[in-house]
Design a protein around this motif. Sequence first.
Motif, mmCIF file in Angstrom:
data_model
loop_
_atom_site.group_PDB
_atom_site.id
_atom_site.type_symbol
_atom_site.label_atom_id
_atom_site.label_comp_id
_atom_site.label_asym_id
_atom_site.label_seq_id
_atom_site.Cartn_x
_atom_site.Cartn_y
_atom_site.Cartn_z
ATOM 1 N N THR A 81 19.313 105.092 -3.146
ATOM 2 C CA THR A 81 19.502 106.531 -3.773
ATOM 3 C C THR A 81 20.718 106.620 -4.321
ATOM 4 O OG1 THR A 81 17.605 107.272 -2.439
ATOM 5 C CG2 THR A 81 18.742 108.894 -3.474
ATOM 6 N N ILE A 82 20.496 107.136 -5.675
ATOM 7 C CA ILE A 82 22.006 107.627 -6.209
ATOM 8 C C ILE A 82 21.943 109.148 -6.408
ATOM 9 C CG2 ILE A 82 23.621 107.445 -8.166
ATOM 10 C CD1 ILE A 82 23.146 104.791 -6.700
ATOM 11 N N GLY A 83 23.080 109.792 -5.872
ATOM 12 C CA GLY A 83 23.280 111.103 -6.289
ATOM 13 C C GLY A 83 24.044 111.388 -7.675
ATOM 14 N N ILE A 84 23.694 112.368 -8.698
ATOM 15 C CA ILE A 84 24.178 112.395 -9.949
ATOM 16 C C ILE A 84 24.441 113.864 -10.067
ATOM 17 C CG2 ILE A 84 24.211 111.913 -12.329
ATOM 18 C CD1 ILE A 84 22.134 110.000 -11.811
ATOM 19 N N THR A 85 25.714 114.091 -10.456
ATOM 20 C CA THR A 85 25.849 115.766 -10.893
ATOM 21 C C THR A 85 25.850 115.875 -12.506
ATOM 22 O OG1 THR A 85 28.232 115.034 -10.920
ATOM 23 C CG2 THR A 85 27.386 116.034 -8.799
ATOM 24 N N MET A 86 24.953 116.997 -12.801
ATOM 25 C CA MET A 86 24.956 117.380 -14.294
ATOM 26 C C MET A 86 25.223 118.832 -14.325
ATOM 27 S SD MET A 86 21.528 116.656 -16.373
ATOM 28 C CE MET A 86 20.476 117.921 -15.910
ATOM 29 N N PHE A 87 25.567 118.880 -15.756
ATOM 30 C CA PHE A 87 25.407 120.486 -16.268
ATOM 31 C C PHE A 87 24.706 120.384 -17.737
ATOM 32 C CE2 PHE A 87 28.815 124.154 -16.123
ATOM 33 C CZ PHE A 87 28.070 124.658 -14.836
ATOM 34 N N GLY A 88 24.386 121.396 -18.413
ATOM 35 C CA GLY A 88 23.745 121.445 -19.468
ATOM 36 C C GLY A 88 24.680 120.550 -20.431
ATOM 37 N N VAL A 89 26.179 120.898 -20.370
ATOM 38 C CA VAL A 89 27.206 120.402 -21.474
ATOM 39 C C VAL A 89 27.333 118.725 -21.134
ATOM 40 C CG1 VAL A 89 28.119 122.225 -22.215
ATOM 41 C CG2 VAL A 89 29.074 121.227 -20.116
ATOM 42 N N GLN A 134 24.498 113.090 5.414
ATOM 43 C CA GLN A 134 23.354 112.678 6.193
ATOM 44 C C GLN A 134 23.041 111.202 5.955
ATOM 45 O OE1 GLN A 134 19.980 115.424 5.865
ATOM 46 N NE2 GLN A 134 21.554 117.239 5.302
ATOM 47 N N GLY A 135 23.477 110.609 5.015
ATOM 48 C CA GLY A 135 23.185 109.200 4.552
ATOM 49 C C GLY A 135 21.963 109.103 3.724
ATOM 50 N N VAL A 136 21.500 110.243 3.212
ATOM 51 C CA VAL A 136 20.384 110.166 2.454
ATOM 52 C C VAL A 136 20.665 109.544 1.049
ATOM 53 C CG1 VAL A 136 18.771 111.843 1.013
ATOM 54 C CG2 VAL A 136 19.332 112.207 3.354
ATOM 55 N N ILE A 137 22.096 109.858 0.519
ATOM 56 C CA ILE A 137 22.537 109.164 -0.662
ATOM 57 C C ILE A 137 23.301 107.997 -0.263
ATOM 58 C CG2 ILE A 137 24.052 109.957 -2.655
ATOM 59 C CD1 ILE A 137 22.940 112.668 -2.491
ATOM 60 N N ASP A 138 23.086 106.797 -1.274
ATOM 61 C CA ASP A 138 23.751 105.657 -0.935
ATOM 62 C C ASP A 138 24.882 105.365 -1.738
ATOM 63 O OD1 ASP A 138 21.766 104.692 1.201
ATOM 64 O OD2 ASP A 138 20.511 104.876 -0.701
ATOM 65 N N GLY A 139 24.961 105.963 -2.884
ATOM 66 C CA GLY A 139 25.701 106.052 -4.080
ATOM 67 C C GLY A 139 25.924 107.357 -4.849
ATOM 68 N N VAL A 140 27.063 107.333 -5.587
ATOM 69 C CA VAL A 140 27.330 108.602 -6.265
ATOM 70 C C VAL A 140 27.827 108.324 -7.453
ATOM 71 C CG1 VAL A 140 28.638 110.740 -6.310
ATOM 72 C CG2 VAL A 140 27.967 109.695 -4.078
ATOM 73 N N LEU A 141 27.116 108.983 -8.595
ATOM 74 C CA LEU A 141 27.771 109.105 -9.888
ATOM 75 C C LEU A 141 27.969 110.560 -10.200
ATOM 76 C CD1 LEU A 141 27.945 107.022 -12.468
ATOM 77 C CD2 LEU A 141 25.796 107.954 -13.190
ATOM 78 N N PHE A 185 29.770 105.214 -22.886
ATOM 79 C CA PHE A 185 30.366 105.824 -21.751
ATOM 80 C C PHE A 185 29.681 106.175 -20.624
ATOM 81 C CE2 PHE A 185 32.194 109.412 -19.023
ATOM 82 C CZ PHE A 185 33.408 108.861 -19.038
ATOM 83 N N ALA A 186 28.551 106.656 -20.831
ATOM 84 C CA ALA A 186 27.255 106.797 -19.787
ATOM 85 C C ALA A 186 27.089 105.508 -19.027
ATOM 86 C CB ALA A 186 26.210 107.752 -20.336
ATOM 87 N N ARG A 187 26.737 104.477 -20.083
ATOM 88 C CA ARG A 187 26.351 103.238 -19.709
ATOM 89 C C ARG A 187 27.323 102.554 -18.799
ATOM 90 N NH1 ARG A 187 21.748 100.157 -20.577
ATOM 91 N NH2 ARG A 187 22.047 97.901 -20.311
ATOM 92 N N ALA A 188 28.717 102.695 -19.140
ATOM 93 C CA ALA A 188 29.549 101.915 -18.393
ATOM 94 C C ALA A 188 29.822 102.579 -17.094
ATOM 95 C CB ALA A 188 30.968 102.241 -19.470
ATOM 96 N N MET A 189 29.756 103.752 -17.158
ATOM 97 C CA MET A 189 29.950 104.342 -15.545
ATOM 98 C C MET A 189 28.599 103.813 -14.852
ATOM 99 S SD MET A 189 30.914 108.447 -16.062
ATOM 100 C CE MET A 189 31.002 108.709 -14.297
ATOM 101 N N ALA A 190 27.350 103.923 -15.235
ATOM 102 C CA ALA A 190 26.303 103.403 -14.377
ATOM 103 C C ALA A 190 26.308 101.957 -13.974
ATOM 104 C CB ALA A 190 24.983 103.603 -15.330
ATOM 105 N N GLU A 191 26.768 101.121 -15.085
ATOM 106 C CA GLU A 191 27.100 99.656 -14.687
ATOM 107 C C GLU A 191 28.031 99.491 -13.615
ATOM 108 O OE1 GLU A 191 27.730 98.296 -18.354
ATOM 109 O OE2 GLU A 191 25.930 97.849 -19.187
ATOM 110 N N LYS A 192 29.167 100.271 -13.803
ATOM 111 C CA LYS A 192 30.272 100.161 -12.670
ATOM 112 C C LYS A 192 29.649 100.538 -11.121
ATOM 113 C CE LYS A 192 33.749 98.804 -12.727
ATOM 114 N NZ LYS A 192 34.466 97.590 -12.401
ATOM 115 N N LEU A 193 28.765 101.567 -11.204
ATOM 116 C CA LEU A 193 28.342 101.896 -9.763
ATOM 117 C C LEU A 193 27.218 100.936 -9.452
ATOM 118 C CD1 LEU A 193 28.011 103.825 -7.645
ATOM 119 C CD2 LEU A 193 26.262 105.187 -8.854
ATOM 120 N N ASP A 194 26.451 100.160 -10.356
ATOM 121 C CA ASP A 194 25.760 99.249 -9.961
ATOM 122 C C ASP A 194 26.551 97.996 -9.335
ATOM 123 O OD1 ASP A 194 23.141 97.609 -9.685
ATOM 124 O OD2 ASP A 194 23.631 96.765 -11.672
#
Length: 408
Positions: free
Chosen positions: A185-193, A231-238, A387-396
């Motif tokens: 499970t990956i936790g991701i933070t988002m805003f409208g912008v 709690q260990g629910v999230i395994d990785g963070v973006l 940019f978005a894909r580069a971040m996701a690829e790095k986390l993967d």
Amino acid sequence: MTVVIVGTLDTKGEEIGFARDVLRSQGVDVHVIDTGVMGDPEIDPDTTASEVAEAADTTLERLREDAERGEAMEAMGEGAAAIARQMHDDGELDGVLGLGGSGNTSIATTAMRALPVGVPKVMVSTMASGDTEPYVGAKDVMMLYSVADIEGLNQLSRKVIANAALAMVGMVTNEPDVAVEDRPTIGITMFGVTTPCVQTAREYLEERGYETIVFHATGTGGRAMEDLIRQGVIDGVLDVTTTEWADELVGGVLNAGPDRLDAAAETGTPQVVSTGALDMVNFGPRDSVPEKFEDRQFHIHNPQVTLMRTTPEENAELGEIIAEKLSAATGPTALYLPLSGVSMIDIEGEDFHDPEADAALFDAIRDRLADAVELVEMETDVNDEAFARAMAEKLDEYMQEAGLGPGE
């Protein structure tokens, strides 16, 4: 199934007894925790007020004789939380119901917030029609406005309390038909912008086999993610959107507290972080902005949300904070800088485009970030697909290296 009721039996015994009887009539076991300090209980509890006080490392006698009301309420909240946690760990608690005014709302929701997300939590409260953030926090606490004060039983209070009890019965006696897949499970933070960035990254990660949980970076969202990492629910963070730190520093309404960015660093959770929406501080309607900020630059996001541009000085301090937090990380960590804009209104031609402020943020990060943190700079804005894909690829990549990838 056992429902725990948390309440002050010296003042709300009749009402709590009514809720207990409704639950029992539906075949549910009930455990009543007495959190009353000043008087004798009106009904017999299963856990006494003395036991609650002892769980908070004090005594009921001391609270009655020496403590201010606020101190007593805090102690009883701590005690109730400790007891509820232990009962849950022992398999003796399936849901929590609370009834009360401001005092027991504070106590009972303290106990509720000590429990994992997913454990049913219902609070019938005179405070449920106002600002509920202090009671709900970052947990799934359901607040039900009592309409009338919880003082005696009448045609209104019986119906509201019965509805709350029956809702609890439904939650604890039914297993939701929700498929649960065993995926990292990956936790991701988002805003409208920063939404376009998150959408692109989320789609990539889900295609790779991850489950994603997106948190709205509104203060409580950031706190919820931090709690679930621990709690260990999230395994990785973006962590695309670190904007809550701008509100924490400057005094906006969506701060997540000074511990934001600590959980992944301390637990060694793989994380890829960016500076999303650090160009803004959040307030309510325009007329709610403190007078001291009147000479600042604003953007009306909608009638209820006013955004204020962060200054170069504030951005420099934010850069130092982000760098310090990430430099303390014990697990694989990367920080991605979108040099052409940290939000969709920070790009050229938009209201918050301010190269000087962004440069102050990036320079401070470069100066303070530890060598162990991978720093990646891209000549794009945060919402650029590359940019978005580069971040996701790095986390993967980090997840695979840590043996946490899908199928591992």
